[in-house]
Motif scaffolding. Structure first.
Motif, PDB file in Angstrom:
ATOM      1  N   LYS A 177      31.012  41.200  41.771  1.00 38.10           N
ATOM      2  CA  LYS A 177      29.891  41.564  42.648  1.00 38.10           C
ATOM      3  C   LYS A 177      29.457  43.006  42.388  1.00 38.10           C
ATOM      4  N   ALA A 178      30.438  43.904  42.269  1.00 40.53           N
ATOM      5  CA  ALA A 178      30.128  45.321  42.080  1.00 40.53           C
ATOM      6  C   ALA A 178      29.455  45.581  40.736  1.00 40.53           C
ATOM      7  N   ILE A 179      30.014  45.017  39.682  1.00 41.98           N
ATOM      8  CA  ILE A 179      29.545  45.346  38.323  1.00 41.98           C
ATOM      9  C   ILE A 179      28.340  44.508  37.918  1.00 41.98           C
ATOM     10  N   GLN A 180      28.363  43.230  38.283  1.00 44.63           N
ATOM     11  CA  GLN A 180      27.294  42.340  37.830  1.00 44.63           C
ATOM     12  C   GLN A 180      26.215  42.135  38.886  1.00 44.63           C
ATOM     13  N   GLY A 181      26.518  42.591  40.101  1.00 45.39           N
ATOM     14  CA  GLY A 181      25.533  42.449  41.161  1.00 45.39           C
ATOM     15  C   GLY A 181      25.335  41.026  41.653  1.00 45.39           C
ATOM     16  N   ILE A 182      26.343  40.176  41.406  1.00 43.03           N
ATOM     17  CA  ILE A 182      26.242  38.788  41.885  1.00 43.03           C
ATOM     18  C   ILE A 182      26.713  38.758  43.337  1.00 43.03           C
ATOM     19  N   ASP A 183      25.888  38.194  44.207  1.00 45.99           N
ATOM     20  CA  ASP A 183      26.182  38.310  45.630  1.00 45.99           C
ATOM     21  C   ASP A 183      27.480  37.621  46.032  1.00 45.99           C
ATOM     22  N   LYS A 184      27.567  36.339  45.759  1.00 47.77           N
ATOM     23  CA  LYS A 184      28.810  35.627  46.067  1.00 47.77           C
ATOM     24  C   LYS A 184      29.286  34.955  44.789  1.00 47.77           C
ATOM     25  N   PRO A 185      30.007  35.680  43.975  1.00 47.73           N
ATOM     26  CA  PRO A 185      30.383  35.113  42.668  1.00 47.73           C
ATOM     27  C   PRO A 185      31.169  33.816  42.838  1.00 47.73           C
ATOM     28  N   SER A 186      30.859  32.828  42.012  1.00 47.90           N
ATOM     29  CA  SER A 186      31.602  31.565  42.079  1.00 47.90           C
ATOM     30  C   SER A 186      32.918  31.731  41.322  1.00 47.90           C
ATOM     31  N   ILE A 187      33.962  31.140  41.907  1.00 47.24           N
ATOM     32  CA  ILE A 187      35.320  31.299  41.371  1.00 47.24           C
ATOM     33  C   ILE A 187      35.815  29.965  40.847  1.00 47.24           C
ATOM     34  N   GLY A 188      36.283  29.947  39.620  1.00 53.10           N
ATOM     35  CA  GLY A 188      36.913  28.746  39.073  1.00 53.10           C
ATOM     36  C   GLY A 188      38.395  29.000  38.866  1.00 53.10           C
ATOM     37  N   LEU A 189      39.209  27.991  39.144  1.00 52.42           N
ATOM     38  CA  LEU A 189      40.648  28.080  38.878  1.00 52.42           C
ATOM     39  C   LEU A 189      40.899  27.346  37.564  1.00 52.42           C
ATOM     40  N   LEU A 190      41.367  28.052  36.562  1.00 52.56           N
ATOM     41  CA  LEU A 190      41.579  27.412  35.257  1.00 52.56           C
ATOM     42  C   LEU A 190      42.688  26.382  35.371  1.00 52.56           C
ATOM     43  N   ASN A 191      42.400  25.187  34.872  1.00 54.76           N
ATOM     44  CA  ASN A 191      43.387  24.123  35.006  1.00 54.76           C
ATOM     45  C   ASN A 191      43.194  23.088  33.890  1.00 54.76           C
ATOM     46  N   VAL A 192      44.077  22.095  33.868  1.00 53.37           N
ATOM     47  CA  VAL A 192      44.005  21.078  32.819  1.00 53.37           C
ATOM     48  C   VAL A 192      43.187  19.866  33.245  1.00 53.37           C
ATOM     49  N   GLY A 193      42.617  19.926  34.427  1.00 55.82           N
ATOM     50  CA  GLY A 193      41.791  18.825  34.902  1.00 55.82           C
ATOM     51  C   GLY A 193      41.076  19.244  36.169  1.00 55.82           C
ATOM     52  N   GLU A 194      40.084  18.491  36.552  1.00 54.27           N
ATOM     53  CA  GLU A 194      39.278  18.860  37.718  1.00 54.27           C
ATOM     54  C   GLU A 194      39.974  18.587  39.051  1.00 54.27           C
ATOM     55  N   GLU A 195      40.833  17.574  39.064  1.00 51.53           N
ATOM     56  CA  GLU A 195      41.439  17.126  40.311  1.00 51.53           C
ATOM     57  C   GLU A 195      42.340  18.209  40.912  1.00 51.53           C
ATOM     58  N   ASP A 196      42.387  18.263  42.255  1.00 47.09           N
ATOM     59  CA  ASP A 196      43.163  19.311  42.925  1.00 47.09           C
ATOM     60  C   ASP A 196      44.674  19.077  42.857  1.00 47.09           C
ATOM     61  N   THR A 197      45.073  17.988  42.202  1.00 50.68           N
ATOM     62  CA  THR A 197      46.505  17.693  42.054  1.00 50.68           C
ATOM     63  C   THR A 197      47.042  18.190  40.708  1.00 50.68           C
ATOM     64  N   LYS A 198      46.190  18.778  39.896  1.00 54.00           N
ATOM     65  CA  LYS A 198      46.568  19.136  38.522  1.00 54.00           C
ATOM     66  C   LYS A 198      47.244  20.506  38.420  1.00 54.00           C
ATOM     67  N   GLY A 199      48.039  20.672  37.383  1.00 54.89           N
ATOM     68  CA  GLY A 199      48.464  21.998  36.957  1.00 54.89           C
ATOM     69  C   GLY A 199      49.767  22.514  37.533  1.00 54.89           C
ATOM     70  N   GLY A 200      50.506  21.678  38.249  1.00 52.95           N
ATOM     71  CA  GLY A 200      51.785  22.136  38.792  1.00 52.95           C
ATOM     72  C   GLY A 200      51.631  22.725  40.184  1.00 52.95           C
ATOM     73  N   ALA A 201      52.775  22.905  40.848  1.00 53.70           N
ATOM     74  CA  ALA A 201      52.811  23.273  42.271  1.00 53.70           C
ATOM     75  C   ALA A 201      52.067  24.574  42.577  1.00 53.70           C
ATOM     76  N   GLU A 202      52.230  25.586  41.735  1.00 54.30           N
ATOM     77  CA  GLU A 202      51.612  26.887  42.032  1.00 54.30           C
ATOM     78  C   GLU A 202      50.089  26.788  42.023  1.00 54.30           C
ATOM     79  N   ARG A 203      49.559  26.070  41.038  1.00 57.07           N
ATOM     80  CA  ARG A 203      48.098  25.953  40.971  1.00 57.07           C
ATOM     81  C   ARG A 203      47.550  25.040  42.070  1.00 57.07           C
ATOM     82  N   VAL A 204      48.313  24.014  42.402  1.00 56.91           N
ATOM     83  CA  VAL A 204      47.889  23.128  43.490  1.00 56.91           C
ATOM     84  C   VAL A 204      47.819  23.928  44.796  1.00 56.91           C
ATOM     85  N   ASP A 205      48.805  24.787  44.990  1.00 55.87           N
ATOM     86  CA  ASP A 205      48.833  25.612  46.199  1.00 55.87           C
ATOM     87  C   ASP A 205      47.703  26.658  46.174  1.00 55.87           C
ATOM     88  N   ALA A 206      47.466  27.236  45.014  1.00 56.85           N
ATOM     89  CA  ALA A 206      46.377  28.214  44.887  1.00 56.85           C
ATOM     90  C   ALA A 206      45.039  27.553  45.189  1.00 56.85           C
TER      91      ALA A 206
END
Lengths: 342, 342
Positions: A177-206
């Motif tokens: 937001k500060a550097i690029q001036g994007i009001d509400k920057p969209s956040i992606g969680l890097l993972n091996v699939g789109e489903e919220d069950t992917k990527g192991g316990a830590e990523r599922v919790d995140a």
């Protein structure tokens, strides 16, 4: 008159130090004039080497009042162990520079030196912002959209914990937001699939924490989405982030090595590689993180921007302006405020 | 006469099934003749759809004796949950096809269908080779050298354990030797730095195991080394491997989206994009894993090759030949022999 902003430039970091560092500082001073920034540059390092470059510059007379040189006898080398450097090189431009920032002698610090050492020394001397478990290093990568994506963490912390990922998202969101001036920057969680069950316990919790937050959480993104600019910010553990960043930086190198082979191939079919090469270079130029003015170290008490060892004077200038923007927008105060809430 | 090799082609996997699958099988039969391979193709899937494509082919008369069609009523879709598919779609081309392989009705199985389902179903039905903790999926990526690099694991297992990394190295080494004919493939351990202390406890331990092994272990490699072909094989955890593979596949897409922007820019400066685009496409073509004939599933009892959903007939043919080579070189027996020793 706008408030003065004082940036320490580690004149001894980088492969072309102190030349590129000093030139970059001068370029920044020149540009600050037209950008209405009240900038002071504090060079830290070997005065006997810095002084001649500064005083021989055509810009010196105009900006001499905005330039300070602070002497530091030692240098933290690229291969130095971070902890060792902190302990044994107290007179280095890095340790002294960061200590000067801590002591209030400046508002920001930039270095094109040893990244690991900057991370460790800044964390030890400046300390972490309250609520930050692990400081993080973010990097901008180009995308097919008209804006780069902020990827973090790119190597500050190897371990993957949901809390870290959540904090990276907050810090990345504020920085974007500060550097690029994007009001509400969209956040992606890097993972091996789109489903919220992917990527192991830590990523599922995140995923859950991010979804419940007030951030603009998009959901999981995959490796292929990064360059397509699906989100403004992508968060991941420092191991995978580091691999991706370096992998991306390997592309221009691969092309550089491939081009001679294609020159032969192409002359057979009448393609003029003199036409192709500049376009290719242009398209690939964004893959060097330095194009975006270095990478921020987020989560420490103070503004620190890190650059590639091979940073050009222009990159050093861009790093200085990244620091200025982060200071003006009070990135560290905003991080503290956000993380205090949680 | 050489020994017959029978490959099951999952005719219902892939986005262009059964057309591309059937065509690919026919192409493979045609090519087998000149390559002195005694090949049989067993198509499995909806006979009413497979039959007309087969019988209308100009190749049918010549190869009809080498073609079998096995009926399977169901299809494992791209979005199907692997465990659910295994339990509820027993009549699918995937479950029936892999069961047929298990029962000795064929020597290898290839599919351009759901990768996760293929992994799970093959592991459950065929079982793991003795000594294998986790089956792995490897993928070839292009390099600036004249040969691709085999990266594994690219997503079969998220967790990072030193033993898994060690086994990936053994399996990758054997596969690379079999498919690429490299005598002692060099192995790199993907890491965030060259030093053997980097990357956390599991990678530090894997480094030690690899160094003590009889493999041609190069040491740690970083993300940027992958595309430069520093080693023949690169091993990493399935999370980072998956991110890198998909990130690499995102490149051609990014370029495809960038090209129209460059067409405008270039016309300003008189660059003919009609010259540039084919060269770019050529240089980037290797980034699609399918160019190398699909990716192997290693560590299960049997030869299984997985392809992208968008596999062309030519890719299907290449996958069939990857399977043939893996069978001829007895990749699974070699993996068992190597891992028994440890």
């Amino acid at each position: 008159m706008k408030k003065k902003i004082r940036i320490i430039v580690d004149a001894m970091g980088g492969d072309f130090a102190p030349h590129n560092e000093v030139e970059g500082g001068l370029l920044a001073l020149q540009a600050s004039k037209s950008n209405d920034i009240n900038l002071d540059i504090i060079y830290i390092g070997d005065s006997s080497k810095i002084e001649p470059i500064v005083s021989s510059s055509s810009l010196y007379d105009e900006f001499s009042e905005h330039i300070t040189i602070v002497a530091a006898k030692e240098i933290v080398a690229m291969h130095d162990d971070p902890i060792q450097a902190l302990k044994t090189k107290k007179e280095s431009s890095m340790v002294k520079g960061i200590q000067l920032l801590k002591d209030g002698g400046a508002d920001g610090y930039i270095s094109a030196g040893n990244t690991g050492a900057t991370l460790t020394i800044a964390t030890m001397i400046l300390g972490r912002i309250e609520g930050v478990s692990r400081p993080t290093i973010g990097a901008f990568l180009p995308t097919s959209q008209k804006k780069p994506v902020l990827l973090l963490d790119v190597g500050a912390t190897i371990d993957c914990h949901s809390r870290y990922l959540f904090e990276y998202a907050i810090m990345g969101s504020i920085y974007s937001k500060a550097i690029q001036g994007i009001d509400k920057p969209s956040i992606g969680l890097l993972n091996v699939g789109e489903e919220d069950t992917k990527g192991g316990a830590e990523r599922v919790d995140a995923y859950k924490q991010l979804q419940e937050s007030s951030m603009n959480f998009f959901g999981n993104v995959e490796g292929g989405d990064v360059l397509l600019g699906k989100t403004d910010v992508v968060v991941t553990d420092g191991f995978s982030g580091n691999c991706i960043l370096k992998f991306a930086e390997g592309f221009p190198k691969m092309f550089a090595e491939l081009i001679p082979q294609y020159v032969c191939k192409s002359s057979d079919r009448g393609t003029d590689m003199n036409v192709v090469v500049p376009v290719l270079k242009d398209m690939l130029s964004g893959l060097n993180a330095e194009e975006y003015g270095g990478v921020p170290l987020l989560g420490v008490k103070g503004t620190v921007i890190i650059g590639h060892g091979n940073s050009t004077p222009r990159t050093i200038m861009m790093m200085i302006f990244s620091a200025v923007t982060a200071i003006e927008k009070e990135v560290d105060k905003k991080i503290e405020a956000e993380l205090k809430k949680k």
